[in-house]
Motif scaffolding. Structure first.
Motif, mmCIF file in Angstrom:
data_model
loop_
_atom_site.group_PDB
_atom_site.id
_atom_site.type_symbol
_atom_site.label_atom_id
_atom_site.label_comp_id
_atom_site.label_asym_id
_atom_site.label_seq_id
_atom_site.Cartn_x
_atom_site.Cartn_y
_atom_site.Cartn_z
ATOM 1 N N ALA A 49 35.732 48.859 35.552
ATOM 2 C CA ALA A 49 36.255 47.509 35.315
ATOM 3 C C ALA A 49 37.303 47.191 36.374
ATOM 4 O O ALA A 49 37.896 48.090 36.979
ATOM 5 C CB ALA A 49 36.860 47.416 33.924
ATOM 6 N N ARG A 50 37.527 45.907 36.604
ATOM 7 C CA ARG A 50 38.600 45.409 37.475
ATOM 8 C C ARG A 50 39.298 44.273 36.749
ATOM 9 O O ARG A 50 38.658 43.456 36.101
ATOM 10 C CB ARG A 50 38.049 44.853 38.790
ATOM 11 C CG ARG A 50 37.589 45.886 39.772
ATOM 12 C CD ARG A 50 37.172 45.185 41.067
ATOM 13 N NE ARG A 50 36.628 46.124 42.015
ATOM 14 C CZ ARG A 50 37.272 46.553 43.094
ATOM 15 N NH1 ARG A 50 38.466 46.103 43.360
ATOM 16 N NH2 ARG A 50 36.711 47.421 43.902
ATOM 17 N N ALA A 51 40.616 44.206 36.900
ATOM 18 C CA ALA A 51 41.386 43.090 36.351
ATOM 19 C C ALA A 51 41.486 42.003 37.419
ATOM 20 O O ALA A 51 41.598 42.302 38.611
ATOM 21 C CB ALA A 51 42.775 43.550 35.949
ATOM 22 N N VAL A 52 41.438 40.743 36.976
ATOM 23 C CA VAL A 52 41.544 39.597 37.878
ATOM 24 C C VAL A 52 42.658 38.699 37.356
ATOM 25 O O VAL A 52 42.659 38.322 36.177
ATOM 26 C CB VAL A 52 40.217 38.803 37.952
ATOM 27 C CG1 VAL A 52 40.334 37.655 38.937
ATOM 28 C CG2 VAL A 52 39.053 39.719 38.302
ATOM 29 N N ASP A 53 43.615 38.349 38.237
ATOM 30 C CA ASP A 53 44.717 37.479 37.811
ATOM 31 C C ASP A 53 44.376 36.010 38.050
ATOM 32 O O ASP A 53 43.293 35.678 38.556
ATOM 33 C CB ASP A 53 46.040 37.897 38.462
ATOM 34 C CG ASP A 53 46.087 37.677 39.969
ATOM 35 O OD1 ASP A 53 45.234 36.964 40.525
ATOM 36 O OD2 ASP A 53 47.007 38.232 40.601
ATOM 37 N N ALA A 54 45.296 35.120 37.690
ATOM 38 C CA ALA A 54 45.060 33.679 37.792
ATOM 39 C C ALA A 54 44.857 33.212 39.225
ATOM 40 O O ALA A 54 44.210 32.200 39.472
ATOM 41 C CB ALA A 54 46.220 32.924 37.156
ATOM 42 N N ALA A 55 45.394 33.954 40.198
ATOM 43 C CA ALA A 55 45.238 33.585 41.608
ATOM 44 C C ALA A 55 43.936 34.128 42.196
ATOM 45 O O ALA A 55 43.619 33.885 43.352
ATOM 46 C CB ALA A 55 46.426 34.092 42.415
ATOM 47 N N GLY A 56 43.168 34.906 41.403
ATOM 48 C CA GLY A 56 41.915 35.467 41.882
ATOM 49 C C GLY A 56 42.055 36.833 42.529
ATOM 50 O O GLY A 56 41.087 37.373 43.053
ATOM 51 N N ASN A 57 43.255 37.417 42.483
ATOM 52 C CA ASN A 57 43.452 38.768 43.019
ATOM 53 C C ASN A 57 42.772 39.774 42.104
ATOM 54 O O ASN A 57 42.904 39.691 40.882
ATOM 55 C CB ASN A 57 44.943 39.105 43.109
ATOM 56 C CG ASN A 57 45.683 38.165 44.037
ATOM 57 O OD1 ASN A 57 45.254 37.922 45.153
ATOM 58 N ND2 ASN A 57 46.787 37.629 43.563
ATOM 59 N N ARG A 58 42.052 40.727 42.698
ATOM 60 C CA ARG A 58 41.354 41.748 41.928
ATOM 61 C C ARG A 58 42.044 43.096 42.084
ATOM 62 O O ARG A 58 42.437 43.468 43.181
ATOM 63 C CB ARG A 58 39.903 41.840 42.384
ATOM 64 C CG ARG A 58 39.099 40.668 41.869
ATOM 65 C CD ARG A 58 37.696 40.617 42.428
ATOM 66 N NE ARG A 58 36.878 39.648 41.706
ATOM 67 C CZ ARG A 58 37.030 38.333 41.749
ATOM 68 N NH1 ARG A 58 37.991 37.808 42.479
ATOM 69 N NH2 ARG A 58 36.245 37.531 41.069
ATOM 70 N N SER A 59 42.135 43.815 40.985
ATOM 71 C CA SER A 59 42.761 45.139 40.993
ATOM 72 C C SER A 59 41.825 46.158 41.624
ATOM 73 O O SER A 59 40.650 45.889 41.884
ATOM 74 C CB SER A 59 43.068 45.578 39.556
ATOM 75 O OG SER A 59 41.863 45.919 38.876
ATOM 76 N N ALA A 60 42.357 47.348 41.814
ATOM 77 C CA ALA A 60 41.517 48.490 42.177
ATOM 78 C C ALA A 60 40.611 48.770 40.975
ATOM 79 O O ALA A 60 40.915 48.374 39.848
ATOM 80 C CB ALA A 60 42.400 49.695 42.480
ATOM 81 N N PRO A 61 39.502 49.462 41.189
ATOM 82 C CA PRO A 61 38.621 49.777 40.059
ATOM 83 C C PRO A 61 39.296 50.727 39.064
ATOM 84 O O PRO A 61 40.170 51.509 39.425
ATOM 85 C CB PRO A 61 37.421 50.475 40.701
ATOM 86 C CG PRO A 61 37.549 50.301 42.157
ATOM 87 C CD PRO A 61 38.960 49.935 42.457
ATOM 88 N N SER A 62 38.850 50.645 37.842
ATOM 89 C CA SER A 62 39.326 51.532 36.783
ATOM 90 C C SER A 62 38.719 52.928 36.967
ATOM 91 O O SER A 62 37.941 53.165 37.900
ATOM 92 C CB SER A 62 38.883 50.996 35.417
ATOM 93 O OG SER A 62 37.466 51.129 35.302
ATOM 94 N N ASN A 63 39.063 53.787 36.054
ATOM 95 C CA ASN A 63 38.395 55.074 35.970
ATOM 96 C C ASN A 63 36.909 54.835 35.682
ATOM 97 O O ASN A 63 36.523 53.776 35.196
ATOM 98 C CB ASN A 63 39.025 55.930 34.877
ATOM 99 C CG ASN A 63 38.967 55.227 33.521
ATOM 100 O OD1 ASN A 63 39.350 54.051 33.391
ATOM 101 N ND2 ASN A 63 38.512 55.916 32.500
#
Length: 135
Positions: free
Chosen positions: A112-126
């Motif tokens: 999974a990846r988290a996405v914020d309101a600005a469209g920035n994506r996190s690094a992948p989860s485990n």
């Protein structure tokens, strides 16, 4: 009509502050370049008893972000790199969870990846290897 310079200046300053405050969230979103923290997949399972074909039940520990409130983050879910869908945080539980559908049967790596309101994506989860069961 008598003008009161102090009152006029106070009203003008309050109006200017209102306009600046109204534009602040849009400016903050444009300036936000920091991605959320990586989420953590607490559980992922391909259940045979769930209605429908190829179900994936997933629970994700929430991410955090420097600008976007936690309940406003969106979580994209992938199986072997293919996007299965997105889950929204309802803010009511300690984790975000939902049911999505695999695109094919067999063992697959779920992230999974988290996405914020600005469209920035996190690094992948485990990563979790899950077997998708066909109907």
């Amino acid at each position: 009509m008598t003008r009161h310079p102090a009152r006029t200046a106070t009203v003008a300053a309050a109006a200017a502050l209102t306009l600046v405050a109204a534009g602040a969230p849009a400016q903050a979103r444009l300036a936000d370049r920091t991605p959320p923290t990586a989420p953590y997949v607490l559980y992922a399972d391909g259940l045979r008893w769930t209605g429908g074909c190829l179900p994936l039940t997933i629970g994700i520990q929430r991410s955090t972000d420097n600008v976007t409130p936690q309940p406003a983050l969106v979580y994209e879910v992938f199986a072997d790199g293919v996007r299965l869908g997105a889950l929204t945080d309802n803010g009511a539980n300690a984790a975000v969870w939902g049911v999505l559908r695999f695109t094919r049967p067999g063992p697959q790596t779920v992230t999974a990846r988290a996405v914020d309101a600005a469209g920035n994506r996190s690094a992948p989860s485990n990563a979790n290897v899950v077997t998708a069961y066909a109907c």
